[in-house]
Design a protein around this motif. Structure first.
Motif, PDB file in Angstrom:
ATOM      1  N   LEU A 169      10.907  -8.890   0.876  1.00 32.92           N
ATOM      2  CA  LEU A 169      11.099  -9.078  -0.553  1.00 32.92           C
ATOM      3  C   LEU A 169      12.332  -9.926  -0.812  1.00 32.92           C
ATOM      4  O   LEU A 169      13.403  -9.655  -0.280  1.00 32.92           O
ATOM      5  CB  LEU A 169      11.247  -7.732  -1.256  1.00 32.92           C
ATOM      6  N   ALA A 170      12.174 -10.949  -1.616  1.00 35.71           N
ATOM      7  CA  ALA A 170      13.271 -11.837  -1.991  1.00 35.71           C
ATOM      8  C   ALA A 170      13.132 -12.139  -3.478  1.00 35.71           C
ATOM      9  O   ALA A 170      12.048 -11.969  -4.051  1.00 35.71           O
ATOM     10  CB  ALA A 170      13.225 -13.125  -1.175  1.00 35.71           C
ATOM     11  N   PRO A 171      14.202 -12.547  -4.145  1.00 38.70           N
ATOM     12  CA  PRO A 171      14.114 -12.841  -5.575  1.00 38.70           C
ATOM     13  C   PRO A 171      12.966 -13.792  -5.901  1.00 38.70           C
ATOM     14  O   PRO A 171      12.772 -14.809  -5.240  1.00 38.70           O
ATOM     15  CB  PRO A 171      15.474 -13.482  -5.879  1.00 38.70           C
ATOM     16  N   GLY A 172      12.185 -13.414  -6.906  1.00 41.57           N
ATOM     17  CA  GLY A 172      11.049 -14.230  -7.331  1.00 41.57           C
ATOM     18  C   GLY A 172       9.720 -13.813  -6.742  1.00 41.57           C
ATOM     19  O   GLY A 172       8.661 -14.192  -7.259  1.00 41.57           O
ATOM     20  N   VAL A 173       9.742 -13.013  -5.663  1.00 38.47           N
ATOM     21  CA  VAL A 173       8.491 -12.563  -5.043  1.00 38.47           C
ATOM     22  C   VAL A 173       7.764 -11.615  -5.987  1.00 38.47           C
ATOM     23  O   VAL A 173       8.369 -10.734  -6.597  1.00 38.47           O
ATOM     24  CB  VAL A 173       8.773 -11.877  -3.686  1.00 38.47           C
ATOM     25  N   ARG A 174       6.445 -11.796  -6.114  1.00 38.59           N
ATOM     26  CA  ARG A 174       5.621 -10.905  -6.939  1.00 38.59           C
ATOM     27  C   ARG A 174       5.095  -9.760  -6.079  1.00 38.59           C
ATOM     28  O   ARG A 174       4.738  -9.974  -4.914  1.00 38.59           O
ATOM     29  CB  ARG A 174       4.456 -11.680  -7.544  1.00 38.59           C
ATOM     30  N   VAL A 175       5.029  -8.563  -6.648  1.00 39.00           N
ATOM     31  CA  VAL A 175       4.655  -7.366  -5.891  1.00 39.00           C
ATOM     32  C   VAL A 175       3.610  -6.560  -6.656  1.00 39.00           C
ATOM     33  O   VAL A 175       3.726  -6.366  -7.870  1.00 39.00           O
ATOM     34  CB  VAL A 175       5.890  -6.479  -5.618  1.00 39.00           C
ATOM     35  N   ARG A 176       2.606  -6.109  -5.933  1.00 47.02           N
ATOM     36  CA  ARG A 176       1.619  -5.173  -6.450  1.00 47.02           C
ATOM     37  C   ARG A 176       1.633  -3.914  -5.591  1.00 47.02           C
ATOM     38  O   ARG A 176       1.592  -3.986  -4.361  1.00 47.02           O
ATOM     39  CB  ARG A 176       0.218  -5.779  -6.409  1.00 47.02           C
ATOM     40  N   PHE A 177       1.696  -2.745  -6.240  1.00 47.17           N
ATOM     41  CA  PHE A 177       1.586  -1.480  -5.537  1.00 47.17           C
ATOM     42  C   PHE A 177       0.140  -1.007  -5.641  1.00 47.17           C
ATOM     43  O   PHE A 177      -0.448  -1.001  -6.731  1.00 47.17           O
ATOM     44  CB  PHE A 177       2.528  -0.438  -6.136  1.00 47.17           C
ATOM     45  N   THR A 178      -0.443  -0.620  -4.511  1.00 42.35           N
ATOM     46  CA  THR A 178      -1.810  -0.096  -4.499  1.00 42.35           C
ATOM     47  C   THR A 178      -1.803   1.306  -3.911  1.00 42.35           C
ATOM     48  O   THR A 178      -1.141   1.555  -2.896  1.00 42.35           O
ATOM     49  CB  THR A 178      -2.744  -1.000  -3.679  1.00 42.35           C
ATOM     50  N   ALA A 179      -2.510   2.218  -4.557  1.00 45.80           N
ATOM     51  CA  ALA A 179      -2.562   3.604  -4.095  1.00 45.80           C
ATOM     52  C   ALA A 179      -3.540   3.722  -2.929  1.00 45.80           C
ATOM     53  O   ALA A 179      -4.680   3.241  -3.008  1.00 45.80           O
ATOM     54  CB  ALA A 179      -2.981   4.518  -5.236  1.00 45.80           C
ATOM     55  N   VAL A 180      -3.088   4.346  -1.834  1.00 43.63           N
ATOM     56  CA  VAL A 180      -3.934   4.553  -0.658  1.00 43.63           C
ATOM     57  C   VAL A 180      -3.832   6.015  -0.231  1.00 43.63           C
ATOM     58  O   VAL A 180      -2.945   6.752  -0.664  1.00 43.63           O
ATOM     59  CB  VAL A 180      -3.536   3.629   0.515  1.00 43.63           C
ATOM     60  N   ARG A 181      -4.743   6.431   0.640  1.00 42.58           N
ATOM     61  CA  ARG A 181      -4.739   7.802   1.138  1.00 42.58           C
ATOM     62  C   ARG A 181      -3.619   7.984   2.161  1.00 42.58           C
ATOM     63  O   ARG A 181      -3.071   7.014   2.697  1.00 42.58           O
ATOM     64  CB  ARG A 181      -6.087   8.135   1.774  1.00 42.58           C
ATOM     65  N   GLY A 182      -3.294   9.223   2.443  1.00 40.94           N
ATOM     66  CA  GLY A 182      -2.169   9.538   3.308  1.00 40.94           C
ATOM     67  C   GLY A 182      -2.230   8.950   4.702  1.00 40.94           C
ATOM     68  O   GLY A 182      -1.201   8.675   5.305  1.00 40.94           O
ATOM     69  N   PRO A 230       0.849  -1.201   0.000  1.00 43.76           N
ATOM     70  CA  PRO A 230       0.000   0.000   0.000  1.00 43.76           C
ATOM     71  C   PRO A 230       0.880   1.245   0.000  1.00 43.76           C
ATOM     72  O   PRO A 230       1.758   1.383   0.855  1.00 43.76           O
ATOM     73  CB  PRO A 230      -0.801  -0.139   1.295  1.00 43.76           C
ATOM     74  N   THR A 231       0.648   2.125  -0.951  1.00 48.29           N
ATOM     75  CA  THR A 231       1.555   3.253  -1.170  1.00 48.29           C
ATOM     76  C   THR A 231       0.793   4.571  -1.224  1.00 48.29           C
ATOM     77  O   THR A 231      -0.217   4.683  -1.923  1.00 48.29           O
ATOM     78  CB  THR A 231       2.324   3.060  -2.488  1.00 48.29           C
ATOM     79  N   VAL A 232       1.288   5.544  -0.481  1.00 50.21           N
ATOM     80  CA  VAL A 232       0.797   6.916  -0.578  1.00 50.21           C
ATOM     81  C   VAL A 232       1.653   7.612  -1.627  1.00 50.21           C
ATOM     82  O   VAL A 232       2.860   7.801  -1.429  1.00 50.21           O
ATOM     83  CB  VAL A 232       0.910   7.647   0.777  1.00 50.21           C
ATOM     84  N   TYR A 233       1.048   7.985  -2.740  1.00 48.55           N
ATOM     85  CA  TYR A 233       1.805   8.571  -3.847  1.00 48.55           C
ATOM     86  C   TYR A 233       1.884  10.093  -3.683  1.00 48.55           C
ATOM     87  O   TYR A 233       1.156  10.856  -4.305  1.00 48.55           O
ATOM     88  CB  TYR A 233       1.166   8.196  -5.187  1.00 48.55           C
TER      89      TYR A 233
END
Length: 210
Positions: free
Chosen positions: A194-207, A86-89
């Protein structure tokens, strides 16, 4: 083209391949062989941008022979486990990156959250993964002058990679936003999220979620 294989000391081999996709395929192939008991004993397998290091090898000639015959393909690799970030952009460089892409900051967020990323390799700092998956046309240069301190949890871009700073440190990557997700915890097993091969999704969230 077969990989280039070099001995490193008495108990290690360094395999050089064409690029990140080939590294990922070889790393996954090696881990699959290791799990199946088909790999000579190796203490550590470490992928990088164009190389894979195999350290603590008990039978260097046997492993070198196996590697010369290996023809791993990306299509046959098994994806690693998923992680949502979850990422605050609200990063200091979001507007600049959007300008480089020729879009609005809002559109830049949509571009960055669209792909599924894969951790290609780790380095720079404990828990720092180099993530591939952003389309090639969105590669951006590092900052001309690195910052003396980048906050922990910063989500950033450099070249073709996305990364998340696990702790405060100097850095020259372009800052898109921030996450409160702990990337490194020495009390956790494994310590690195996070390690090699791990899949990652970034999701936009509020501050208030950062």
């Amino acid at each position: 083209m077969p990989p280039e294989i070099r001995t490193v000391g008495e108990r290690a081999l360094l395999v050089e391949v064409a690029g990140a996709a080939e590294v990922g395929a070889l790393y996954a192939w090696l881990r699959e062989r290791q799990a199946a008991g088909e790999l000579p004993a190796v203490e550590e397998i470490v992928p990088a941008a164009r190389t894979v290091l195999l350290d603590g090898v008990t039978d260097v000639p046997a492993l070198a022979t196996l590697l010369r015959a290996a023809r791993p393909t990306v299509a046959t690799t098994t994806p690693g486990p998923p992680v949502e970030v979850p990422t605050v952009y609200d990063g200091a460089d979001l507007a600049e990156v959007a300008g480089l892409w020729g879009v609005s900051p809002e559109a830049a967020v949509r571009i960055h959250t669209a792909p599924e990323y894969v951790v290609a390799f780790c380095g720079f700092a404990p828990g720092f993964g180099y993530l591939t998956g952003l389309p090639e046309q969105y590669a951006v240069p590092r900052r001309a002058t690195p910052r003396s301190s980048v906050p922990a949890g910063s989500v950033a871009l450099a070249g073709p990679y996305t990364g998340v700073y696990p702790r405060s440190s100097p850095g020259g990557w372009q800052l898109l936003g921030r996450t409160g997700l702990p990337l490194w915890d020495a009390a956790r097993e494994p310590a690195a999220l996070l390690a090699p091969g791990v899949r990652v999704r970034f999701t936009a969230v509020r501050g208030d979620h950062g």
